[in-house]
Write an enzyme that holds these catalytic residues in place. Structure first.
Site, PDB file in Angstrom:
ATOM      1  N   SER A 100       0.824  -1.213   0.000  1.00 22.77           N
ATOM      2  CA  SER A 100       0.000   0.000   0.000  1.00 22.77           C
ATOM      3  C   SER A 100       0.855   1.259   0.000  1.00 22.77           C
ATOM      4  O   SER A 100       0.323   2.348  -0.128  1.00 22.77           O
ATOM      5  CB  SER A 100      -0.944  -0.008   1.205  1.00 22.77           C
ATOM      6  OG  SER A 100      -0.232  -0.324   2.369  1.00 22.77           O
ATOM      7  N   GLU A 135      -5.414  -0.153  -7.986  1.00 17.47           N
ATOM      8  CA  GLU A 135      -4.473   0.916  -8.314  1.00 17.47           C
ATOM      9  C   GLU A 135      -3.250   0.210  -8.907  1.00 17.47           C
ATOM     10  O   GLU A 135      -2.588  -0.578  -8.214  1.00 17.47           O
ATOM     11  CB  GLU A 135      -4.124   1.647  -7.004  1.00 17.47           C
ATOM     12  CG  GLU A 135      -3.485   2.988  -7.159  1.00 17.47           C
ATOM     13  CD  GLU A 135      -3.240   3.657  -5.787  1.00 17.47           C
ATOM     14  OE1 GLU A 135      -2.965   2.952  -4.792  1.00 17.47           O
ATOM     15  OE2 GLU A 135      -3.296   4.891  -5.728  1.00 17.47           O
ATOM     16  N   ASN A 138      -3.333   6.270  -0.829  1.00 16.05           N
ATOM     17  CA  ASN A 138      -2.954   6.552   0.553  1.00 16.05           C
ATOM     18  C   ASN A 138      -2.381   7.954   0.750  1.00 16.05           C
ATOM     19  O   ASN A 138      -2.381   8.471   1.866  1.00 16.05           O
ATOM     20  CB  ASN A 138      -1.994   5.479   1.061  1.00 16.05           C
ATOM     21  CG  ASN A 138      -2.784   4.239   1.441  1.00 16.05           C
ATOM     22  OD1 ASN A 138      -3.822   4.328   2.095  1.00 16.05           O
ATOM     23  ND2 ASN A 138      -2.330   3.080   0.994  1.00 16.05           N
ATOM     24  N   HIS A 190      -2.462  -2.896  -6.450  1.00 18.85           N
ATOM     25  CA  HIS A 190      -2.936  -2.520  -5.111  1.00 18.85           C
ATOM     26  C   HIS A 190      -4.456  -2.661  -5.034  1.00 18.85           C
ATOM     27  O   HIS A 190      -5.199  -1.879  -5.632  1.00 18.85           O
ATOM     28  CB  HIS A 190      -2.499  -1.076  -4.820  1.00 18.85           C
ATOM     29  CG  HIS A 190      -2.800  -0.618  -3.428  1.00 18.85           C
ATOM     30  ND1 HIS A 190      -2.934   0.697  -3.088  1.00 18.85           N
ATOM     31  CD2 HIS A 190      -3.006  -1.327  -2.279  1.00 18.85           C
ATOM     32  CE1 HIS A 190      -3.195   0.794  -1.799  1.00 18.85           C
ATOM     33  NE2 HIS A 190      -3.255  -0.417  -1.294  1.00 18.85           N
TER      34      HIS A 190
HETATM   35  N1  CAA Z   1     -16.633 -10.386   0.951  1.00 14.32           N
HETATM   36  C1  CAA Z   1     -17.708 -10.366   0.169  1.00 14.32           C
HETATM   37  N2  CAA Z   1     -18.705  -9.460   0.304  1.00 14.32           N
HETATM   38  C2  CAA Z   1     -18.610  -8.574   1.319  1.00 14.32           C
HETATM   39  C3  CAA Z   1     -17.508  -8.547   2.189  1.00 14.32           C
HETATM   40  C4  CAA Z   1     -16.478  -9.509   1.973  1.00 14.32           C
HETATM   41  N3  CAA Z   1     -15.380  -9.551   2.739  1.00 14.32           N
HETATM   42  N4  CAA Z   1     -17.680  -7.534   3.091  1.00 14.32           N
HETATM   43  C5  CAA Z   1     -18.848  -6.941   2.779  1.00 14.32           C
HETATM   44  N5  CAA Z   1     -19.404  -7.558   1.710  1.00 14.32           N
HETATM   45  C6  CAA Z   1     -20.626  -7.171   0.983  1.00 14.32           C
HETATM   46  C7  CAA Z   1     -21.893  -7.456   1.749  1.00 14.32           C
HETATM   47  O1  CAA Z   1     -22.349  -8.742   1.473  1.00 14.32           O
HETATM   48  C8  CAA Z   1     -22.836  -6.383   1.198  1.00 14.32           C
HETATM   49  O2  CAA Z   1     -23.376  -6.771  -0.046  1.00 14.32           O
HETATM   50  P1  CAA Z   1     -24.749  -6.075  -0.609  1.00 14.32           P
HETATM   51  O3  CAA Z   1     -24.404  -4.671  -0.973  1.00 14.32           O
HETATM   52  O4  CAA Z   1     -25.110  -6.906  -1.768  1.00 14.32           O
HETATM   53  O5  CAA Z   1     -25.725  -6.162   0.519  1.00 14.32           O
HETATM   54  C9  CAA Z   1     -21.919  -5.208   0.944  1.00 14.32           C
HETATM   55  O6  CAA Z   1     -20.603  -5.741   0.840  1.00 14.32           O
HETATM   56  C10 CAA Z   1     -22.006  -4.224   2.051  1.00 14.32           C
HETATM   57  O7  CAA Z   1     -21.702  -4.910   3.272  1.00 14.32           O
HETATM   58  P2  CAA Z   1     -22.571  -4.777   4.601  1.00 14.32           P
HETATM   59  O8  CAA Z   1     -24.005  -4.546   4.287  1.00 14.32           O
HETATM   60  O9  CAA Z   1     -22.214  -5.907   5.504  1.00 14.32           O
HETATM   61  O10 CAA Z   1     -21.964  -3.525   5.337  1.00 14.32           O
HETATM   62  P3  CAA Z   1     -21.812  -2.061   4.827  1.00 14.32           P
HETATM   63  O11 CAA Z   1     -22.945  -1.601   4.000  1.00 14.32           O
HETATM   64  O12 CAA Z   1     -21.469  -1.327   6.062  1.00 14.32           O
HETATM   65  O13 CAA Z   1     -20.521  -2.091   3.882  1.00 14.32           O
HETATM   66  C11 CAA Z   1     -18.232  -1.950   3.450  1.00 14.32           C
HETATM   67  C12 CAA Z   1     -19.300  -2.582   4.313  1.00 14.32           C
HETATM   68  C13 CAA Z   1     -18.300  -2.495   2.024  1.00 14.32           C
HETATM   69  C14 CAA Z   1     -16.896  -2.390   4.071  1.00 14.32           C
HETATM   70  C15 CAA Z   1     -18.421  -0.392   3.445  1.00 14.32           C
HETATM   71  O14 CAA Z   1     -18.545   0.083   4.743  1.00 14.32           O
HETATM   72  C16 CAA Z   1     -17.300   0.346   2.769  1.00 14.32           C
HETATM   73  O15 CAA Z   1     -17.258   0.465   1.551  1.00 14.32           O
HETATM   74  N6  CAA Z   1     -16.380   0.891   3.578  1.00 14.32           N
HETATM   75  C17 CAA Z   1     -15.192   1.572   3.095  1.00 14.32           C
HETATM   76  C18 CAA Z   1     -14.145   0.552   2.751  1.00 14.32           C
HETATM   77  C19 CAA Z   1     -12.880   1.190   2.285  1.00 14.32           C
HETATM   78  O16 CAA Z   1     -12.709   2.393   2.212  1.00 14.32           O
HETATM   79  N7  CAA Z   1     -11.915   0.326   1.951  1.00 14.32           N
HETATM   80  C20 CAA Z   1     -10.619   0.749   1.555  1.00 14.32           C
HETATM   81  C21 CAA Z   1      -9.692   0.679   2.727  1.00 14.32           C
HETATM   82  S1  CAA Z   1      -8.074   1.197   2.296  1.00 14.32           S
HETATM   83  C22 CAA Z   1      -7.357  -0.197   1.687  1.00 14.32           C
HETATM   84  O17 CAA Z   1      -7.883  -1.267   1.670  1.00 14.32           O
HETATM   85  C23 CAA Z   1      -6.015  -0.085   1.110  1.00 14.32           C
HETATM   86  C24 CAA Z   1      -4.923   0.529   1.840  1.00 14.32           C
HETATM   87  O18 CAA Z   1      -3.899   0.677   1.233  1.00 14.32           O
HETATM   88  C25 CAA Z   1      -4.964   0.936   3.256  1.00 14.32           C
END
Ligand code: CAA
Length: 282
Positions: A118, A151, A189, A139
């Site tokens: 990352s 990315e 990031n 990424h």
């Molecule tokens: N695998 C498969 N499906 C998943 C899952 C997983 N691990 N986690 C969640 N889902 C699915 C759920 O089944 C749900 O599907 P539907 O839309 O069909 O209902 C959907 O994702 C949404 O999940 P939830 O309803 O359980 O919960 P939510 O609405 O709160 O969403 C989330 C959860 C997708 C994590 C959302 O909160 C989100 O987008 N958060 C931001 C995530 C983000 O910013 N990620 C980037 C982080 S930075 C990074 O990764 C890189 C780095 O370099 C640091």
């Protein structure tokens, strides 16, 4: 792309293996111990069950996905017959260097080597291999089965053929590839971490509570998670590491990590993975 190896079965590694396998590309998941591999396979199965329940895939696709994944505990064996290697081990340069030195010797000459780092320099990692032109950053974002972005980070010597293959492969996974050049924190990031850091400064300075900072960003800016909830989700240790990469890379004080973040990491309050961060998950 006939066969892929993913090194590391943590949150990112198992998510990456999940999406390749779900799109019918056989994956060798490489871990150091059987118990870590079992944990990774359990996570993949749980996430596939969630997708079946939401009717995104059927039971047959779940079974096919699991059948497309094999486990290997020896790095050299795991990469010997693959077209692409994706490294997803912890964010530690020395560890990644060791992994890529071994992979470079063991993988076929035509294989592309990719890192899911990352923030560590792709150019610097590429330099430990004999094929910097075939080295690239791929990424992914957590949760990998859900987040659309890949990315794609071009190192100084990454060639156009390598970029094209990785772009096509990302599309095959139903992801949206975005090209960026190799600078500290890439784009994701470099933009995300200062926001998270500033949210932590707000708590540190008593501007608002963690709950209220997150509420502002969720309701006012339509973020799915507030920055502090997201920091816990990513891991506060990972956030601190990335901020340090930005701070060291640019020598600009705007990236200095908030003292409260450093203190929480020192206390072992790392977010979801330890059950306590800015919020309590126990
Ligand atoms: N695998 C498969 N499906 C998943 C899952 C997983 N691990 N986690 C969640 N889902 C699915 C759920 O089944 C749900 O599907 P539907 O839309 O069909 O209902 C959907 O994702 C949404 O999940 P939830 O309803 O359980 O919960 P939510 O609405 O709160 O969403 C989330 C959860 C997708 C994590 C959302 O909160 C989100 O987008 N958060 C931001 C995530 C983000 O910013 N990620 C980037 C982080 S930075 C990074 O990764 C890189 C780095 O370099 C640091």
């Amino acid at each position: 792309m006939k066969k892929v190896a993913v090194i590391g079965g943590g949150t990112m590694g198992n998510g990456i293996a999940h999406v390749f396998a779900m799109n019918d590309i056989p994956v060798t998941l490489i871990e150091t111990k059987q118990e870590f591999a079992d944990r990774a396979l359990n996570s993949i199965e749980k996430n596939l069950d969630r997708m079946v329940k939401k009717e995104k895939i059927d039971e047959g696709r779940k079974v096919a996905t699991l059948n497309n994944i094999s486990v290997e505990l020896e790095l050299v064996k795991g990469v010997k017959d693959v077209d692409l290697v994706i490294e997803a081990v912890p964010e530690n340069y020395d560890l990644k260097k060791k992994v890529f030195e071994t992979v470079d010797k063991a993988a076929p000459d035509h294989a592309i080597l990719a890192s899911n780092t990352s923030s560590i320099s792709i150019t610097k990692l590429a330099a430990v291999t004999s094929r910097p032109e075939k080295f690239i950053g791929m990424h992914f974002f957590n949760p990998v089965p859900v987040m659309k972005l890949v990315e794609i980070v071009r190192g100084l010597e990454t060639d156009d053929d390598t970029y094209d293959v990785i772009e096509k492969t990302s599309k095959l996974l139903a992801k949206v590839p975005v090209p960026v050049n190799d600078f500290p924190g890439f784009v994701s990031n470099r933009v995300l971490m200062p926001m998270i850091n500033e949210a932590i400064f707000c708590v540190q300075e008593g501007v608002a509570t963690a709950e209220h900072v997150d509420e502002v960003m969720k309701l006012g800016m339509a973020h799915p998670m507030g920055p502090l909830r997201l920091a816990d989700f990513i891991g506060l240790d990972v956030c601190l590491d990335i901020l340090n990469v930005l701070y060291d890379g640019f020598k600009d004080p705007k990236y200095r990590p908030a003292a409260l973040l450093v203190k929480m990491v020192d206390a072992g309050k790392l977010g979801d993975k330890t059950g306590q961060g800015f919020f309590n998950y126990n």
